[in-house]
Design a protein around this motif. Sequence first.
Motif, PDB file in Angstrom:
ATOM      1  N   SER A 131      31.622  28.209  19.013  1.00 15.25           N
ATOM      2  CA  SER A 131      32.488  27.728  20.079  1.00 15.25           C
ATOM      3  C   SER A 131      31.798  26.581  20.791  1.00 15.25           C
ATOM      4  N   TRP A 142      23.317  29.416  17.441  1.00 19.90           N
ATOM      5  CA  TRP A 142      24.443  29.275  16.522  1.00 19.90           C
ATOM      6  C   TRP A 142      23.910  28.916  15.138  1.00 19.90           C
ATOM      7  N   SER A 161      28.094  35.015  15.510  1.00 18.74           N
ATOM      8  CA  SER A 161      29.459  35.057  16.026  1.00 18.74           C
ATOM      9  C   SER A 161      29.504  34.835  17.522  1.00 18.74           C
ATOM     10  N   SER A 162      28.359  34.608  18.135  1.00 22.08           N
ATOM     11  CA  SER A 162      28.292  34.422  19.577  1.00 22.08           C
ATOM     12  C   SER A 162      27.116  33.521  19.898  1.00 22.08           C
ATOM     13  N   ASN A 163      27.128  32.970  21.103  1.00 23.49           N
ATOM     14  CA  ASN A 163      26.086  32.036  21.509  1.00 23.49           C
ATOM     15  C   ASN A 163      24.693  32.634  21.383  1.00 23.49           C
ATOM     16  N   CYS A 528      36.214  31.975  23.632  1.00 26.12           N
ATOM     17  CA  CYS A 528      35.323  32.813  24.453  1.00 26.12           C
ATOM     18  C   CYS A 528      34.627  33.801  23.533  1.00 26.12           C
ATOM     19  N   LEU A 529      33.342  33.585  23.304  1.00 24.77           N
ATOM     20  CA  LEU A 529      32.587  34.431  22.389  1.00 24.77           C
ATOM     21  C   LEU A 529      31.373  35.038  23.084  1.00 24.77           C
ATOM     22  N   GLY A 530      31.556  35.429  24.330  1.00 25.91           N
ATOM     23  CA  GLY A 530      30.513  36.124  25.065  1.00 25.91           C
ATOM     24  C   GLY A 530      31.153  37.130  25.995  1.00 25.91           C
ATOM     25  N   ASP A 547      30.640  34.250  29.663  1.00 19.76           N
ATOM     26  CA  ASP A 547      30.035  34.187  28.346  1.00 19.76           C
ATOM     27  C   ASP A 547      28.516  34.219  28.481  1.00 19.76           C
ATOM     28  N   ASP A 548      27.838  33.922  27.410  1.00 21.93           N
ATOM     29  CA  ASP A 548      26.384  34.088  27.393  1.00 21.93           C
ATOM     30  C   ASP A 548      25.626  32.981  28.114  1.00 21.93           C
ATOM     31  N   LEU A 841      33.132  41.322  20.352  1.00 21.56           N
ATOM     32  CA  LEU A 841      33.639  40.137  21.042  1.00 21.56           C
ATOM     33  C   LEU A 841      35.117  40.292  21.367  1.00 21.56           C
TER      34      LEU A 841
END
Length: 857
Positions: A131, A142, A161-163, A528-530, A547-548, A841
């Motif tokens: 993202s 990432w 799949s997330s920060n 939004c991946l956090g 998020d992160d 997530l």
Amino acid sequence: MKYIFFFFAVLAQGALSAERIKWVHKPQLSFDEQNRKWHVKFEIDSLSDVEVAMVDPADSTIVRHLAAGVLGPKAPSPLKPNALAQRIEWNGKDDYGNPVRNASEMVARVRVGMNVSLEQIVGGDPYAFYSGEMGDNDHSPWAICGLEAKSDGKVYVWGHSSNLGPPALRQYDVDGNYLRTLFPMPAGKDVNAMKGWGINGRPDGTYTPKFNQLTDPSLTMTFLDTSLHMARLLPSLDPNRLTFWRTGLGAGSFDRMTMNTDGTIAEDPADYLLGPLVRKPPFILGPVEPNSHFMNSVLGPIFVCPTSDGKSFYLSGVYAATTIYGSVREIDVEGFWRDGQVWKVDVQTRSAKVFFALDKRGLPITRKERSAAYGGLNGYSAIHGIAVSEDGHVFVCDRLNKRIIVLDEQGKSVREIQIEHPDAIAISKKTGVLYVTTRDGDYHRPGTVQLLKYKDWRKDNEPAEIIKVSKTGYTRQQTHSYVVVCDTEKGSNVWVAHTQMPVRIYRDGVNGLKLLKDFYRIEGAQRCLGFDRMQVDPNTEDVYLLDDRDAVWKIDNWKRPTFVKIPLATASIAIDARNRRIHTRTLRDGSSSYSTGRVARFHLDRDDYPPANYGDTGTNRVTPKITYNWCFSGNSDKGIAVAPNGNLAVVGDPRDGLRIFAGSQTKVPWEATKIANLPHNAGGVRFDLAGNLYVGYVDKKPTTVPSGFENDSHMAAMGRIHKYAPTGSLKSGNLFPEAPSGPSQTYDLLFGSFETKCVTRSPRFGVDGYGRIYYPTNILPRVTVIDNAGNEILRFGTYGNRDSMAGLPGDRVPTKGIPLAFPNSVDATDNYVYVADMVNLRLLRLKKIFEAIALSE
């Protein structure tokens, strides 16, 4: 294709049948003329939890939360202990002590026997691996670390799949249609087939993953994902097995791990589980090791290609080097694992021999030389990708000499194709067309990924097509581009992957290369991946997710829920539902560090969230600078909270502890009262409507350990929730003019677990209008609800990855309960419970359901 990532529910905890609890006397509301107070009376036939509220019948809103809890010996006030018949007093005022207009028109509502049913899931996008709206910098891991196409038509993508993690391993068909998730591990398998991952068994026969750490979090005791470093997915001919490798643990050592394509691991876990002190790699690739002074690390963008007979594989892209703090200090140009070589490795004996080598005299050694020669410094080596044709020709990406080398089976060059910055390479078995990706850019210098097509590699010197696929962001040691070919009746599907892409599929047909699917631009794609921090506006049911890093995302439409990024930058929020304000902890407020900031106030009900200044002060910042621990993997924010009268609670680092800020509208910053010293492992803070303060932290080992978790190392980092009664009052404007002597109550429960090394994602709990507490036990995974006396009302949760949806549409792997992987943040309103799952997530919205509901007669 339209892909909407939300689902509407059936009852997930079991549909309500005939009422188990019966009314002896339904609620009655009477008015005492002498004392000018109302009384709510009711009686049920057996012990249960109850809640009592005064409701405006015009719109069903609650004007006063009167009481809630479990009837019995520890029933919380004002409920009468050990009584089925209850009599609750109401003084005609609302939750904030204000007289209710038309109080005589209000009705009493009693709800008995709370449970929950899963109504919606928002998120869990199976195409999300990146993202750009969450930031991409030198602290963001990432990465796409694997792309493999099997002979059975399945394609596997392995990437973060997330920060800040965790990674995901997902399976697709040749056209990119999602099939299933293999990691995080699936639920519903035989326990014995999953022991290789490292699991905790549960009494009901299910299992949960063991975590080697919680910062990511990493849901395995294998080396697949450790400390934000992912293993590499490397191609193999077996359609039922996947192979992962990891380099860099020592001179010439390569960890190897295999798993089945259904998500199981059948091997003895002792072969590759991470011990507390010693890592046990299952295989050592050798027997030759590099020279002793180059024994620190084996680095590089590792590439592997099986031989056509499957007995061996070619290995390229790696090189031995000494490193200091992750930076290359010296390159090996003499040893067995020196730069500029291709090795052929026997699958059975795991012995390696050099198959092809560039002249070592031309190898760049210094950082400047390597950057100039390779188009960048990080994630590059002299030789990159490798591929094998059906007739045994070996295609090598010679990055140093800007060419593709075609070798015969003895390693002799038979052809060269000039190309700048070759990275990955693949060839169609059906058409013989050659596809090459090129890549440049560096750690702090963006570059470009391109896809080049050569129709006839035997004679073409120029590509037939060139497609600029994607820009690159931060280039890390473990990342490179990928290309694989899936031949279909409609043409060759060419899959290209890279971190910032993350995946695109091109159909090569009669009209050339045409985009078939872009994972990043699928309709409804999740940005939004956090999901580590979350809070809900109890008045509107709007959910705010952090998020992160520093972005805030909002869901405000439950008919078509989507994550909308709002113009606030913070690591923590607190919602003032009464005064319609949202408080944040600012970042880099007059400082170059993310670890310093102030608490600031903004308007909650305006789309642009403008500052809500304090009186005539001209500022919306109310506290002095607050310091939090900064960890490489994230901002260690521990929580802020706002009381009904505007007082603020801040959980800081151990030096600051828990502080309360109170003051006026004419002078800032406000002064603070230090409530308590807190340990490093602290996080989560809330007020209730009466001004009681609640905070979570680790103060002792758990008194009760769930069955199956006796040997889980993270149980020792479980926290408890502590309640502090005010020393002042809401009306006075200062809830804590002086520090209390200690907690008025400590709830002995399993809150957490907390990361022991660096608390970057401390858990979060919720407190509703009745003072009931909703908290996560992330590693179980479980959510529990207790009343204010500590009586348990309900608990829910079983392990499941994103394929488990408790009977909602798209439920690929049924579970026995509400599927969770790592619930780290929980909040609740009068009618809903919300759970943010950091691993899957996604946000779960659960509707409160009751065995009995009645209004006063």
